[in-house]
Design a protein around this motif. Structure first.
Motif, mmCIF file in Angstrom:
data_model
loop_
_atom_site.group_PDB
_atom_site.id
_atom_site.type_symbol
_atom_site.label_atom_id
_atom_site.label_comp_id
_atom_site.label_asym_id
_atom_site.label_seq_id
_atom_site.Cartn_x
_atom_site.Cartn_y
_atom_site.Cartn_z
ATOM 1 N N SER A 112 0.830 -1.214 0.000
ATOM 2 C CA SER A 112 0.000 0.000 0.000
ATOM 3 C C SER A 112 0.863 1.262 0.000
ATOM 4 C CB SER A 112 -0.948 -0.002 1.207
ATOM 5 O OG SER A 112 -0.214 -0.122 2.416
ATOM 6 N N ILE A 167 2.199 1.749 -3.610
ATOM 7 C CA ILE A 167 1.193 2.269 -4.552
ATOM 8 C C ILE A 167 0.929 3.749 -4.287
ATOM 9 C CG2 ILE A 167 -1.192 2.081 -5.339
ATOM 10 C CD1 ILE A 167 0.692 -0.194 -6.248
ATOM 11 N N ALA A 168 0.847 4.121 -3.002
ATOM 12 C CA ALA A 168 0.616 5.532 -2.653
ATOM 13 C C ALA A 168 1.769 6.398 -3.161
ATOM 14 C CB ALA A 168 0.451 5.675 -1.146
ATOM 15 N N THR A 169 2.993 5.899 -3.021
ATOM 16 C CA THR A 169 4.165 6.649 -3.486
ATOM 17 C C THR A 169 4.174 6.758 -5.002
ATOM 18 O OG1 THR A 169 5.460 5.900 -1.573
ATOM 19 C CG2 THR A 169 6.695 6.720 -3.483
ATOM 20 N N LYS A 179 1.726 6.745 -7.014
ATOM 21 C CA LYS A 179 0.663 7.622 -7.510
ATOM 22 C C LYS A 179 1.099 9.081 -7.493
ATOM 23 C CE LYS A 179 -3.382 4.773 -6.366
ATOM 24 N NZ LYS A 179 -4.598 4.640 -5.509
ATOM 25 N N LYS A 180 2.078 9.389 -6.637
ATOM 26 C CA LYS A 180 2.539 10.771 -6.506
ATOM 27 C C LYS A 180 3.821 11.046 -7.270
ATOM 28 C CE LYS A 180 2.659 10.439 -2.021
ATOM 29 N NZ LYS A 180 2.853 10.786 -0.586
ATOM 30 N N LYS A 203 7.074 9.468 -10.061
ATOM 31 C CA LYS A 203 7.567 8.499 -11.036
ATOM 32 C C LYS A 203 9.048 8.232 -10.779
ATOM 33 C CE LYS A 203 8.257 9.835 -15.268
ATOM 34 N NZ LYS A 203 8.023 10.284 -16.662
ATOM 35 N N PHE A 217 1.070 -2.516 -11.631
ATOM 36 C CA PHE A 217 0.640 -1.119 -11.525
ATOM 37 C C PHE A 217 1.616 -0.209 -12.268
ATOM 38 C CE2 PHE A 217 0.740 3.041 -9.545
ATOM 39 C CZ PHE A 217 -0.607 3.366 -9.417
ATOM 40 N N HIS A 268 0.820 2.296 -15.430
ATOM 41 C CA HIS A 268 0.830 3.745 -15.248
ATOM 42 C C HIS A 268 2.178 4.395 -15.575
ATOM 43 C CE1 HIS A 268 -3.140 3.749 -13.326
ATOM 44 N NE2 HIS A 268 -2.766 2.640 -12.704
ATOM 45 N N HIS A 269 3.255 3.663 -15.471
ATOM 46 C CA HIS A 269 4.594 4.192 -15.772
ATOM 47 C C HIS A 269 5.374 3.173 -16.598
ATOM 48 C CE1 HIS A 269 3.594 7.176 -12.743
ATOM 49 N NE2 HIS A 269 3.535 6.245 -11.801
#
Length: 326
Positions: free
Chosen positions: A246, A249-251, A253-254, A256, A277, A281-282
């Motif tokens: 968790s 994922i939080a990191t 999302k903020k 790259k 993930f 996303h990246h």
């Protein structure tokens, strides 16, 4: 008239051994006398007449500096000095010896020290220890470590600190009581560029370590410190940590990252899910699996760019990074 008209005093710490060097000119005998103290006891006395054309001030300065240079060279013949915990190349010691000789004449000089990658002083020259606030020095070092700069400086309560990185991974920190030492230091360093760590290259790499075991995260971070001195084409700009799925994922999302190193079996999820993930996303981020179970990687290697087995080896990490980044 006083018998002693000129004198110089310096303290020198080599590993765990402390020396004090005291040089004086005696009018009564016309001699320059140097006493070398080791842990509070005199271990050597050196005396001579000033050379032809050498005035007493020059004689004191020359003999005092010569003794300091010999101590920094750690002795090689009958007067050999054991330097505890000193793991430095001859080139580094020679550089430090020459460097100190060019700054110790300044009346505002406080100290110069070489600090290893763990923040431990391993070679040190001190003139005025009472003028050095070690908490300020520690704050300076913490800030310097975060900077990808060759030269760094800071002023706090009249203490002016300057730092630069050597090409062997160690750091030199110098303290003065005046700010105008910067011009002198930059001039010296310009002439000694072969000893210095080069500026970070054009390619700066950001790293995220995803691992639920603190000890393993620390080992990985230390491994990056070790290999940073071996890699010339890029440098590690940021090395962040996430202690769970968790948190990762939080990191992500903020922010790259260029490279993510993740354990496959995390306490609250799987590293394969972190990798999935990232790929969604990246997609340009490289993901390396870190695990004791190679079969976990083999089952999911389509979402990873590489694999490193535990316990981690710095040199395996280096080779893996070079493969995926070049």
């Amino acid at each position: 008239m006083d018998r002693v008209t000129l004198s110089r005093n310096d303290s020198l710490k080599l590993g765990n051994t402390e020396f004090h060097i005291q040089t004086e000119y005696y009018q009564s005998s016309g001699e320059v006398v140097t006493l070398i103290f080791k842990n509070g006891e005199v271990i050597k006395r050196i005396q001579r007449k000033p050379a032809l054309g050498e005035n007493p001030d020059e004689a004191v300065k020359n003999q005092h500096n010569s003794v300091i240079h010999r101590l920094l060279s750690a002795g090689k013949e009958e007067n050999r000095i054991t330097v505890d915990e000193l793991v430095l190349s001859t080139d580094t010691i020679d550089f430090f010896r020459l460097f100190v000789s060019q700054i110790c004449e300044r009346p505002d000089f406080l100290f110069a020290r070489i600090i290893d990658i763990n923040g431990k002083p391993i070679l040190e020259v001190i003139r005025k220890s009472d003028g050095v606030d070690e908490e300020v020095v520690k704050t300076f070092l913490d800030a310097f470590i975060l900077e990808e700069k060759q030269f760094y400086h800071m002023e706090e309560n009249g203490l002016y600190l300057y730092g630069f990185k050597l090409n062997d991974g160690n750091t030199v920190v110098v303290g003065f009581e005046k700010e105008d030492a910067r011009e002198l230091l930059e001039k010296i360093l310009y002439q000694a560029e072969d000893y210095l760590k080069p500026e970070c290259g054009k390619k700066k790499i950001s790293i995220l370590i995803v691992e639920d075991v603190l000890f393993t995260r620390l080992v990985v971070k230390e491994s990056f410190k070790l290999i940073s001195r071996e890699i010339k084409d890029f440098c590690f700009e940021v090395v962040d940590e996430a202690e769970s799925f968790s948190d990762a994922i939080a990191t992500l999302k903020k922010k790259k990252f260029d490279v993510v190193i993740t354990d496959i079996r995390l306490g609250d999820g799987l590293g394969t899910e972190v990798a999935a993930f990232i790929k969604k996303h990246h997609p340009e981020t490289k993901v390396i699996a870190l695990t004791m179970y190679p079969e976990d990687y083999e089952k999911n290697k389509d979402v990873f760019d590489g694999f490193i087995a535990k316990p981690i080896s710095p040199w395996e990490l280096k080779n893996k990074l070079l493969n995926i980044l070049q």
